[in-house]
Design an enzyme around this catalytic site. Structure first.
Site, PDB file in Angstrom:
ATOM      1  N   HIS A  79       0.834  -1.195   0.000  1.00 31.32           N
ATOM      2  CA  HIS A  79       0.000   0.000   0.000  1.00 31.32           C
ATOM      3  C   HIS A  79       0.868   1.244   0.000  1.00 31.32           C
ATOM      4  O   HIS A  79       2.050   1.224   0.362  1.00 31.32           O
ATOM      5  CB  HIS A  79      -0.923   0.017   1.224  1.00 31.32           C
ATOM      6  N   ASP A 336       3.711  -4.674   3.805  1.00 39.84           N
ATOM      7  CA  ASP A 336       5.163  -4.845   3.744  1.00 39.84           C
ATOM      8  C   ASP A 336       5.595  -6.216   4.238  1.00 39.84           C
ATOM      9  O   ASP A 336       6.483  -6.857   3.658  1.00 39.84           O
ATOM     10  CB  ASP A 336       5.867  -3.750   4.537  1.00 39.84           C
TER      11      ASP A 336
END
Length: 477
Positions: A79, A336
Site C-alpha cells: 500500500h 510490507d
C-alpha cells in the site's frame, strides 16, 4: 626560447580572434561526477515507515535487454504512504505529550526550538492507519502515479479492452492503493476493465492468501525486542535533555520522535524532526528497522520464508504457463510484511550470516529502506529473447525491486543478468519451503494458493462503500 614565445603569441591571437570578448576556450563538460562525498539519505533509514524511494541496484538498465521483450508481468505491491496505525500513533503521542508538558512551563531550546511552532499533523483520529492524501508523498497519489508509469512501460501487454483481474488483500488502505493503481494503469475505463478480487486477511484462508498466517510460532527468538537496542538513542536523549534542563527524554522517546519524522513526511512536504537527529543516529535507527524485518518477517525467520514460498511458487507456475495460457498482467497488493517473506523465499537481499544485534555491521546487504518503503513493489518480468553471441534464444526471468533490477546471485547469466526460466525453475524449487508443513496449516483450511486461477470476473468490488466485503467463493477453495 624564441620559438616557444612565438607559439604562445600565436595561440593568444587565435583565441582572441575566435572569442573576441576574451573568454576561455569552453572545455566539454564531464558526463559523470567523480565526487562521492557520502551516501546518506534519511529516507533510506526510515525502513518501512517513510515515503517511497527507488531501490539502489547495480546500474542495470530498467528497460529490457537488447533483443528481449517482456511478455508477462507479475507484481506484488505494498500500500501507499499512510498515517501511523494505532500502536505507533500511541507511541508518538506519548513522546509528543512529554514535550508539550515540559513546554507548558519552559521554552524548548537547541535542536527542539521549533516545537512551539510545530503543528501535529494528525488532526483527526479517523486518519489513523489510512492512506495519506496530502503532500508530495501522498499514498493515493503514489498508487495512481505508479499505475500511469506502468501503463507507459507495459502498455503493449494490454489491448485496451480485455478485462484484467487484480488482487488485493482485504484491508482498506490496500484496496485504495489497488484502485488508484488500476485507475492510473487502465484510465477512465478502470471500473469496466478490472475484476477486483479482495482476498480476506483471515487465517482461515490458509494457503490461499496474499497475507498467509503461520500457525507455528516464529522461529526467531530475537523478534520483538529490537527497537531500542542501539546506544545512539540514549546518546540523543542525553543531548536533548542537556539542551533543555529538566527534560527527561529516554531512548524510547527518541525512537518515537524519529519514527514521527518518517510518518510526518508521508503527509507533509517537510518534517523538522529529521534535523533533530544526527546522521549517526539515523543510520542506527535504520539498522533497527532492518533487524525487525530480518528477524520477524524475513530470512531470519523460517516461518516467514515458508509463507513467502506460497506466492513465489504461484508466480513460478504463472511464468511456466506463459502469457497465452495464464495471462499477461498480474497485479497484487498487500502489506510490507507480506513482501519481505517473498524476497526471502526467492533469495534476494539475503545476508550470508544472521544480522548481529549487538553492533551495527557495515558489510550487510539487508537494507529495508531499499525494498519495503511505503509503496514498495516487487515485479517479476518474463522475457522472450532472441539469440545473441552470449545467450540462446529463449525465455528469461528477472526481478525488479522498486525499479532496480536485482539479479539472482546464483542465476544471472542471461541477457541483462537475467535467469533463464528453466534455470530459475530449478533454482527456486531448491529454495522453496513447504508452507503447510512448516506452518502446520489445519487440514480444514485451503492447502494451495489458487485465486490466480480461480478468481471472480466481476467489477462489483472495484469500488465499495461501507465495510470491506470479499468474494466469499474464494474462501472455500
Amino acid at each position: 626560447m624564441k620559438f616557444r614565445v612565438l607559439l604562445s603569441l600565436a595561440f593568444v591571437v587565435y583565441e582572441s580572434a575566435a572569442y573576441p570578448f576574451g573568454s576561455h576556450y569552453p572545455l566539454p563538460e564531464g558526463q559523470v561526477s567523480q565526487t562521492f562525498t557520502d551516501n546518506f539519505n534519511p529516507v533510506k533509514n526510515f525502513g518501512g515507515n517513510g515515503p517511497y524511494s527507488d531501490g539502489r541496484g547495480f546500474g542495470i538498465s530498467r528497460d529490457p535487454p537488447e533483443g528481449c521483450s517482456v511478455d508477462q508481468v507479475i507484481m506484488l505491491h505494498r500500500h501507499g504512504e499512510r498515517y501511523p496505525d494505532v500502536g505507533v500513533y500511541q507511541t508518538i503521542e506519548k513522546a509528543i505529550n512529554k514535550l508539550t508538558a515540559f513546554e507548558a512551563n519552559n521554552t524548548l531550546e537547541g535542536d527542539l526550538d521549533f516545537f512551539s511552532e510545530w503543528d501535529f499533523w494528525i488532526h483527526n483520529s479517523a486518519l489513523i492507519a489510512q492512506e495519506t492524501t496530502t503532500g508530495p508523498y501522498a499514498g493515493l497519489l503514489d498508487g495512481y502515479s505508479q499505475g500511469t508509469e506502468y501503463a507507459a512501460r507495459y502498455k503493449n501487454l494490454w489491448d485496451g479492452k480485455t478485462k484484467v483481474p487484480m488482487f488485493s488483500s482485504g484491508y482498506q488502505r490496500i484496496i485504495e492503493t489497488a484502485r488508484k493503481f488500476g485507475e492510473g494503469f487502465f484510465g477512465r475505463n478502470y471500473s469496466e476493465i478490472v475484476d477486483m478480487n479482495i482476498i480476506p486477511e483471515d487465517a482461515a484462508q490458509g494457503a490461499n492468501s496474499l497475507t498467509p498466517s503461520c500457525h507455528a510460532l516464529k522461529t526467531s527468538n530475537v523478534c520483538g525486542n529490537l527497537t531500542h537496542i542501539m546506544p545512539e538513542f540514549s546518546v540523543a536523549a542525553e543531548r536533548l535533555n542537556k539542551q533543555n534542563p529538566g527534560l527527561t527524554l529516554n531512548s524510547t522517546d527518541v525512537y518515537a520522535l524519529m519514527i514521527t519524522a518518517a510518518y510526518e513526511l508521508n503527509a507533509n512536504p517537510y518534517s523538522p524532526w529529521i534535523d533533530v537527529f544526527t546522521r549517526e543516529e539515523w543510520i542506527s535507527f535504520g539498522y533497527t528497522q532492518d533487524l525487525i524485518y530480518y528477524y520477524c518477517d524475513g530470512p531470519g525467520d523460517a516461518a516467514s520464508v515458508a509463507a513467502g514460498s506460497l506466492y513465489a511458487n504461484a508466480t513460478l507456475t504463472l511464468m511456466n504457463q506463459g502469457p497465452e495460457k495464464a495471462g499477461k498482467l498480474y497485479f497484487s497488493f498487500c502489506h510490507d510484511v507480506n513482501i519481505t517473506p517473498v524476497l526471502a523465499a526467492i533469495g534476494l537481499f539475503t545476508p550470508k550470516e544472521d544480522l548481529p544485534v549487538d553492533r551495527l555491521p557495515f558489510t550487510y546487504d539487508y537494507h529495508s529502506g531499499d525494498f519495503v518503503p511505503m509503496g514498495g513493489h516487487l515485479v517479476f518480468e518474463r522475457m522472450t529473447c532472441n539469440q545473441t553471441a552470449n545467450n540462446e534464444k529463449g525465455v528469461y526471468v528477472r526481478a525488479v525491486v522498486n525499479e532496480a533490477v536485482i539479479p539472482f546471485e546464483e542465476c544471472s547469466s542471461g541477457p541483462g543478468f537475467s535467469c533463464s526460466l528453466s534455470n530459475y525453475t530449478t533454482y527456486l524449487n531448491s529454495k522453496l519451503k513447504d508452507f503447510n508443513a512448516v506452518c502446520k496449516t489445519p487440514s480444514s483450511y485451503p492447502q494451495e494458493l489458487t485465486f490466480f486461477w480461480n478468481y471472480n470476473d466481476t467489477n462489483q468490488y472495484d469500488y465499495q462503500n461501507g465495510p470491506v466485503s470479499y468474494q466469499l467463493g474464494l474462501t472455500n477453495e
